[in-house]
Design a protein around this motif. Structure first.
Motif, PDB file in Angstrom:
ATOM      1  N   ARG A  66     -23.735   7.783  80.616  1.00 16.33           N
ATOM      2  CA  ARG A  66     -22.475   8.033  81.322  1.00 16.33           C
ATOM      3  C   ARG A  66     -21.944   6.722  81.897  1.00 16.33           C
ATOM      4  N   VAL A  67     -20.842   6.212  81.323  1.00 14.81           N
ATOM      5  CA  VAL A  67     -20.200   4.989  81.799  1.00 14.81           C
ATOM      6  C   VAL A  67     -19.100   5.364  82.781  1.00 14.81           C
ATOM      7  N   CYS A  68     -19.030   4.655  83.917  1.00 17.91           N
ATOM      8  CA  CYS A  68     -18.056   4.952  84.971  1.00 17.91           C
ATOM      9  C   CYS A  68     -17.303   3.682  85.344  1.00 17.91           C
ATOM     10  N   GLY A  69     -16.070   3.856  85.785  1.00 16.18           N
ATOM     11  CA  GLY A  69     -15.284   2.734  86.266  1.00 16.18           C
ATOM     12  C   GLY A  69     -15.678   2.353  87.681  1.00 16.18           C
ATOM     13  N   ASP A  70     -15.603   1.071  87.994  1.00 18.07           N
ATOM     14  CA  ASP A  70     -15.932   0.571  89.330  1.00 18.07           C
ATOM     15  C   ASP A  70     -14.657   0.035  89.979  1.00 18.07           C
ATOM     16  N   PRO A  71     -14.149   0.720  91.016  1.00 19.03           N
ATOM     17  CA  PRO A  71     -12.896   0.275  91.644  1.00 19.03           C
ATOM     18  C   PRO A  71     -13.030  -1.051  92.364  1.00 19.03           C
ATOM     19  N   HIS A  72     -14.261  -1.512  92.602  1.00 21.11           N
ATOM     20  CA  HIS A  72     -14.463  -2.768  93.336  1.00 21.11           C
ATOM     21  C   HIS A  72     -14.750  -3.943  92.401  1.00 21.11           C
ATOM     22  N   SER A  73     -14.665  -3.721  91.103  1.00 23.13           N
ATOM     23  CA  SER A  73     -14.993  -4.781  90.161  1.00 23.13           C
ATOM     24  C   SER A  73     -14.212  -4.586  88.874  1.00 23.13           C
ATOM     25  N   VAL A  74     -14.023  -5.693  88.130  1.00 21.08           N
ATOM     26  CA  VAL A  74     -13.376  -5.598  86.823  1.00 21.08           C
ATOM     27  C   VAL A  74     -14.367  -5.062  85.793  1.00 21.08           C
ATOM     28  N   LEU A  75     -15.637  -5.028  86.160  1.00 25.86           N
ATOM     29  CA  LEU A  75     -16.672  -4.513  85.279  1.00 25.86           C
ATOM     30  C   LEU A  75     -16.957  -3.049  85.609  1.00 25.86           C
ATOM     31  N   ARG A  76     -17.834  -2.442  84.831  1.00 25.02           N
ATOM     32  CA  ARG A  76     -18.146  -1.027  85.019  1.00 25.02           C
ATOM     33  C   ARG A  76     -19.648  -0.840  85.209  1.00 25.02           C
ATOM     34  N   PHE A  77     -20.039   0.376  85.525  1.00 25.89           N
ATOM     35  CA  PHE A  77     -21.461   0.698  85.647  1.00 25.89           C
ATOM     36  C   PHE A  77     -21.747   1.974  84.868  1.00 25.89           C
ATOM     37  N   ALA A  78     -23.035   2.265  84.679  1.00 25.66           N
ATOM     38  CA  ALA A  78     -23.406   3.431  83.872  1.00 25.66           C
ATOM     39  C   ALA A  78     -24.761   3.957  84.297  1.00 25.66           C
ATOM     40  N   PHE A  79     -25.025   5.201  83.907  1.00 21.18           N
ATOM     41  CA  PHE A  79     -26.337   5.822  84.074  1.00 21.18           C
ATOM     42  C   PHE A  79     -26.852   6.195  82.694  1.00 21.18           C
ATOM     43  N   VAL A  80     -28.082   5.830  82.411  1.00 22.82           N
ATOM     44  CA  VAL A  80     -28.696   6.131  81.115  1.00 22.82           C
ATOM     45  C   VAL A  80     -29.962   6.937  81.371  1.00 22.82           C
ATOM     46  N   GLU A  81     -30.015   8.136  80.816  1.00 20.51           N
ATOM     47  CA  GLU A  81     -31.170   9.008  80.998  1.00 20.51           C
ATOM     48  C   GLU A  81     -31.992   9.068  79.717  1.00 20.51           C
ATOM     49  N   PHE A  82     -33.314   8.959  79.877  1.00 17.99           N
ATOM     50  CA  PHE A  82     -34.234   8.985  78.743  1.00 17.99           C
ATOM     51  C   PHE A  82     -34.991  10.313  78.698  1.00 17.99           C
ATOM     52  N   ALA A  83     -35.674  10.534  77.590  1.00 11.71           N
ATOM     53  CA  ALA A  83     -36.441  11.766  77.425  1.00 11.71           C
ATOM     54  C   ALA A  83     -37.710  11.760  78.263  1.00 11.71           C
ATOM     55  N   ASP A  84     -38.213  10.567  78.633  1.00 11.18           N
ATOM     56  CA  ASP A  84     -39.432  10.477  79.447  1.00 11.18           C
ATOM     57  C   ASP A  84     -39.344   9.256  80.353  1.00 11.18           C
ATOM     58  N   GLU A  85     -40.278   9.164  81.283  1.00 11.38           N
ATOM     59  CA  GLU A  85     -40.283   8.063  82.253  1.00 11.38           C
ATOM     60  C   GLU A  85     -40.641   6.738  81.594  1.00 11.38           C
ATOM     61  N   HIS A  86     -41.420   6.785  80.518  1.00 11.24           N
ATOM     62  CA  HIS A  86     -41.802   5.553  79.836  1.00 11.24           C
ATOM     63  C   HIS A  86     -40.566   4.808  79.331  1.00 11.24           C
ATOM     64  N   GLY A  87     -39.596   5.553  78.763  1.00 10.73           N
ATOM     65  CA  GLY A  87     -38.371   4.926  78.289  1.00 10.73           C
ATOM     66  C   GLY A  87     -37.596   4.266  79.419  1.00 10.73           C
ATOM     67  N   ALA A  88     -37.558   4.928  80.589  1.00 19.04           N
ATOM     68  CA  ALA A  88     -36.846   4.353  81.739  1.00 19.04           C
ATOM     69  C   ALA A  88     -37.522   3.071  82.215  1.00 19.04           C
ATOM     70  N   ARG A  89     -38.854   3.040  82.215  1.00 20.16           N
ATOM     71  CA  ARG A  89     -39.565   1.823  82.638  1.00 20.16           C
ATOM     72  C   ARG A  89     -39.341   0.687  81.647  1.00 20.16           C
ATOM     73  N   GLN A  90     -39.329   1.006  80.350  1.00 23.39           N
ATOM     74  CA  GLN A  90     -39.067  -0.013  79.344  1.00 23.39           C
ATOM     75  C   GLN A  90     -37.651  -0.563  79.457  1.00 23.39           C
ATOM     76  N   ALA A  91     -36.689   0.295  79.852  1.00 22.43           N
ATOM     77  CA  ALA A  91     -35.293  -0.119  79.950  1.00 22.43           C
ATOM     78  C   ALA A  91     -35.087  -1.179  81.027  1.00 22.43           C
ATOM     79  N   LEU A  92     -35.938  -1.208  82.039  1.00 22.18           N
ATOM     80  CA  LEU A  92     -35.805  -2.204  83.110  1.00 22.18           C
ATOM     81  C   LEU A  92     -35.967  -3.622  82.573  1.00 22.18           C
ATOM     82  N   ASN A  93     -36.658  -3.762  81.436  1.00 22.65           N
ATOM     83  CA  ASN A  93     -36.867  -5.093  80.847  1.00 22.65           C
ATOM     84  C   ASN A  93     -35.613  -5.637  80.178  1.00 22.65           C
TER      85      ASN A  93
END
Length: 302
Positions: free
Chosen positions: A147-174
């Motif tokens: 889910r990509v969202c607009g950021d009213p305080h920046s010209v850039l945007r932010f997003a939330f990415v959900e994985f099927a398990d916690e291992h994927g989320a930990r790997q994504a931090l890299n």
């Protein structure tokens, strides 16, 4: 004279004694009469039950009581099944409350699990689509939602990415620092879960998926701004608007809008409008996951 007085006294005493005996006999008779009367009464008769008891409860009492041999007084050897009715009701209520607590606990546990499987991505270039972002993080594990969202305080945007398990989320931090578009993205553990989209609103065909690529979701719209003004703003800044749906209610202080453009390039340009002030509020613009379907009129239904 003394003898006569003594005889008169004895007669008076005898008379008083007879009156007392007669009074005692009548009292005993009255008491016995009352005893006989009460003995013949049926304590299960309708008039002995308070009106607050239901007829069904009364019938159950009559059925479940064990009667004495003369059928006049109930025996206490057998207890009615309804004697514990308040306790049964309390037990059922406790069960319902326990079930509600269990459901609430399960919901919180599922939500916490979803948060642990989600990462927060910021500093996303305006040209980066959700598909491209999801493709980047798919190397870490199966991506359930992005889910990509607009950021009213920046010209850039932010997003939330959900994985099927916690291992994927930990790997994504890299992947923090990976250049995507023109900027390196930042990746952090998420503090919130992605709210699911009502599946009935999702695209049902290739045509509707194409419509989504030309549609943006705009939030934080000033309530004083009309639909015509919102359309004029996006057409002036981005391109031709083919359909616009402005929504609001009496609960929220701002409104939302789904804006469909004639060209997908216009929708990409519209993402740069996050932070621009329309009316008195800075709007937030993000890609839409749902198409703007034409309204069905009553005449079309008949």
């Amino acid at each position: 004279m003394a003898a006569v007085a003594e005889i008169s006294g004895e007669a008076a005493a005898a008379k008083n004694s007879n009156l007392e005996s007669k009074t005692i006999t009548e009292s005993e008779f009255n008491v016995q009469k009352l005893v006989d009367m009460f003995t013949k009464l049926n304590p299960l008769a309708k008039e002995f039950f308070p009106s607050s008891l239901s007829q069904r409860h009364h019938n159950n009492l009559k059925i479940n009581h064990q009667f004495s041999p003369d059928d006049s007084l109930p025996s206490n050897n057998k207890q009615s099944v309804n004697d514990n009715y308040p306790n049964n009701r309390r037990r059922r209520n406790n069960y319902s409350q326990g079930r509600r607590r269990l459901n609430g606990r399960a919901f919180r546990a599922e939500r916490e699990n979803s948060v642990r499987r989600t990462v927060y991505v910021s500093d996303i270039d305006q040209q980066v689509t959700e598909e491209r972002l999801a493709a980047l993080f798919s190397s870490c594990g199966q991506v359930v939602d992005c889910r990509v969202c607009g950021d009213p305080h920046s010209v850039l945007r932010f997003a939330f990415v959900e994985f099927a398990d916690e291992h994927g989320a930990r790997q994504a931090l890299n992947l923090g620092g990976t250049v995507l578009g023109y900027y390196p993205v930042r990746v952090l553990p998420s503090k919130t879960a992605i709210l699911p989209v009502n599946p009935t609103f999702l695209p049902r065909s290739d045509d509707e998926r194409e419509m989504c690529s030309r549609t943006v979701y705009c939030t934080n719209i000033d309530k004083k701004v009309s639909q015509a003004e919102v359309k004029t703003f996006f057409e002036t800044s981005c391109g031709e608007v083919t359909r616009l749906r402005l929504l609001g209610d009496n609960v929220h202080s701002t409104r939302i809008a789904f804006v469909e453009f004639a060209m997908a390039e216009s929708a990409i340009i519209a993402l740069n409008c996050s932070g621009m002030v329309v009316g008195t509020q800075p709007i937030r613009v993000s890609p839409s996951k749902t198409p703007v379907r034409p309204r069905v009129t009553r005449s079309a239904l008949h």
